[in-house]
Design an enzyme around this catalytic site. Structure first.
Site, short mmCIF file in Angstrom:
data_model
loop_
_atom_site.label_atom_id
_atom_site.label_comp_id
_atom_site.label_asym_id
_atom_site.label_seq_id
_atom_site.Cartn_x
_atom_site.Cartn_y
_atom_site.Cartn_z
N CYS A 1 0.83 -1.21 0.00
CA CYS A 1 0.00 0.00 0.00
C CYS A 1 0.86 1.26 0.00
O CYS A 1 1.69 1.47 0.89
CB CYS A 1 -0.93 -0.02 1.21
SG CYS A 1 -1.91 1.50 1.35
N TRP B 1 -9.08 5.72 0.15
CA TRP B 1 -9.62 6.34 -1.07
C TRP B 1 -8.77 5.89 -2.24
O TRP B 1 -7.69 5.33 -2.08
CB TRP B 1 -9.65 7.86 -0.94
CG TRP B 1 -8.34 8.47 -0.50
CD1 TRP B 1 -7.22 8.63 -1.26
CD2 TRP B 1 -8.04 8.97 0.81
NE1 TRP B 1 -6.23 9.20 -0.50
CE2 TRP B 1 -6.71 9.42 0.77
CE3 TRP B 1 -8.76 9.07 2.00
CZ2 TRP B 1 -6.07 9.98 1.89
CZ3 TRP B 1 -8.12 9.62 3.11
CH2 TRP B 1 -6.81 10.07 3.05
N ARG C 1 -0.03 4.60 3.01
CA ARG C 1 0.06 4.32 4.44
C ARG C 1 0.36 5.51 5.34
O ARG C 1 0.33 5.37 6.56
CB ARG C 1 1.11 3.22 4.68
CG ARG C 1 0.63 1.87 4.24
CD ARG C 1 1.67 0.82 4.53
NE ARG C 1 2.62 0.62 3.45
CZ ARG C 1 3.78 -0.03 3.58
NH1 ARG C 1 4.14 -0.48 4.76
NH2 ARG C 1 4.57 -0.21 2.54
N GLU D 1 -5.35 3.46 -10.20
CA GLU D 1 -6.06 2.20 -9.96
C GLU D 1 -7.25 2.08 -10.92
O GLU D 1 -7.58 1.00 -11.40
CB GLU D 1 -6.59 2.12 -8.51
CG GLU D 1 -5.51 2.11 -7.46
CD GLU D 1 -6.12 1.95 -6.07
OE1 GLU D 1 -6.31 2.98 -5.40
OE2 GLU D 1 -6.41 0.80 -5.68
N1 ARG Z 1 -7.36 -1.55 -6.75
C1 ARG Z 1 -8.57 -1.86 -6.06
C2 ARG Z 1 -9.77 -1.34 -6.83
O1 ARG Z 1 -9.61 -0.90 -7.94
C3 ARG Z 1 -8.60 -1.28 -4.67
C4 ARG Z 1 -7.42 -1.64 -3.78
C5 ARG Z 1 -7.26 -0.73 -2.58
N2 ARG Z 1 -7.04 0.62 -2.99
C6 ARG Z 1 -7.05 1.68 -2.17
N3 ARG Z 1 -6.85 2.84 -2.70
N4 ARG Z 1 -7.27 1.56 -0.87
O2 ARG Z 1 -10.89 -1.32 -6.39
#
Ligand code: ARG
Length: 381
Positions: free
Chosen positions: A65, A238, A68, A243
């Site tokens: 992560c 968030w 953090r 992602e």
């Molecule tokens: N990558 C994942 C998604 O697209 C979420 C993983 C956790 N990500 C975070 N920013 N806490 O849903």
């Protein structure tokens, strides 16, 4: 070593850490009580303050992560007293509402009853992520929606869930109680904040009708602290822009939108123009970033997230702690070398408390190992 002794050992080292870090009094008495409790019941119960700090430590120790820096801000919703699946569904809905917070995303963890050391697990959530879009496979094999969710979607259909067949069709929540078959509840649309994507310059972008949900919410990992495992402990932070913009919408095995975007941009899409994917990727990420900002939904960009991670490392070093990390997961999927986190080596040891992968709820537990969970580098979030 006897399993009770091992549990005592893990409990002591966890409690020592918590009481020391928080400056709590009466550690000695607590250790005596816990030892007694383990002797008579085979397990022990965390106090709320221990559970809260343990969950924060699990985040702090999450090697993969990048977010953090904010570990201390994690809020605990303690649902260890929940006794039936209906109440689990209610608590999950409460989590969605609290975490969404009208767009000002609240890092939140809801903790359901732990596994007993004898293996009994009161509840298990079958969804890997609480909010996900279904995969509808047509006869010719092509998929509408998120291909990553095909196996889970097909299970839901077997149980009688239908969905609307669309590209962004919210999957139901699925919960299994001890000794019961899994049951599902529709995810209420009004609880799910979603952001329609548009691009600040390319007006055609909104015609693509892309969107994503506001809250990333992992629901299938095992929270472990002091020798106690919580198999149902969904948590969220968030999103970081990549992602969604690089992976969820860009990956070939996910929504695979780069060819479509490149075409709209009028890019040559062959070997004569090897950068067409790169250009489309930046535009897709810009659209996610612009749209989330416009909608007032918390989102980190990868440059800010990298800076924050470096600050996290400095903070931890100031406390005489080392940061463990998994380089391949920490470095964002675009513009790696422009970010400080790229030019850094990390030790990837996994320490407790932490969040561990569980096997898919619909598959048998791996038979070789007695361990109910494992760190599996192939699966991930
Ligand atoms: N990558 C994942 C998604 O697209 C979420 C993983 C956790 N990500 C975070 N920013 N806490 O849903």
């Amino acid at each position: 070593m006897k399993s009770k002794d091992l549990l005592c050992l893990k409990a002591s080292s966890f409690l020592e850490q918590v009481y020391q870090e928080l400056g709590l009094p009466a550690l000695e008495q607590r250790l005596v009580d816990v030892q007694q409790e383990i002797e008579t019941t085979g397990t022990y119960t965390h106090l709320t303050v221990e559970l809260e700090h343990g969950a924060r430590l699990a985040w702090r120790n999450s090697n993969r992560c990048i977010g953090r820096l904010y570990w201390k801000s994690l809020v605990l919703n303690d649902k260890r007293n929940v006794a039936n699946t209906n109440k689990v569904f209610d608590a999950l809905e409460e989590h969605l509402q609290m975490a969404t917070n009208n767009g000002k995303i609240l890092p939140l963890i809801t903790v359901f009853p732990p596994m007993h050391p004898n293996g009994k697990t009161p509840f298990r959530i079958w969804n890997k992520n609480l909010i996900r879009y279904a995969a509808h496979q047509k006869e010719d094999g092509t998929i509408t929606g998120d291909p990553d969710q095909l196996a889970f979607t097909n299970l839901c259909k077997q149980w009688g869930w239908k969905g609307n067949g669309g590209d962004f069709d919210l999957l139901p929540l699925v919960v299994e109680g001890q000794g019961e078959s899994p049951t599902w509840r529709t995810l209420k649309q009004e609880l799910i904040l979603e952001v329609d994507l548009e691009h600040p310059e390319y007006k055609w972008f909104s015609d693509l009708q892309l969107k994503w949900h506001a809250v990333p919410l992992i629901s299938d990992m095992v929270l472990e602290m002091g020798g106690i495992q919580y198999p149902a402990a969904p948590f969220n932070g968030w999103y970081m822009v990549t992602e969604i913009g690089s992976r969820n919408l860009g990956d070939e095995k996910r929504y695979n939108k780069l060819p479509l975007i490149a075409k709209q941009m009028g890019l040559q899409m062959d070997k004569s123009n090897p950068f067409w994917k790169d250009k489309a990727l930046v535009v897709l990420n810009e659209a996610v970033h612009f749209s989330f900002q416009k909608a007032g939904v918390t989102l980190a960009d990868h440059h800010a997230a990298s800076e924050q991670f470096m600050k996290f490392i400095r903070n931890e070093e100031a406390e005489n702690r080392k940061v463990n990390a998994d380089w391949a997961w920490i470095v964002p999927p675009i513009s790696g070398s422009t970010l400080k986190v790229f030019h850094q080596e990390y030790n990837n040891d996994v320490i407790s408390p932490n969040f561990f992968y569980n096997h898919n709820a619909w598959e048998a537990a791996p038979s070789k190992s007695k361990c109910p969970f494992h760190v599996d580098s192939k699966s991930g979030n």
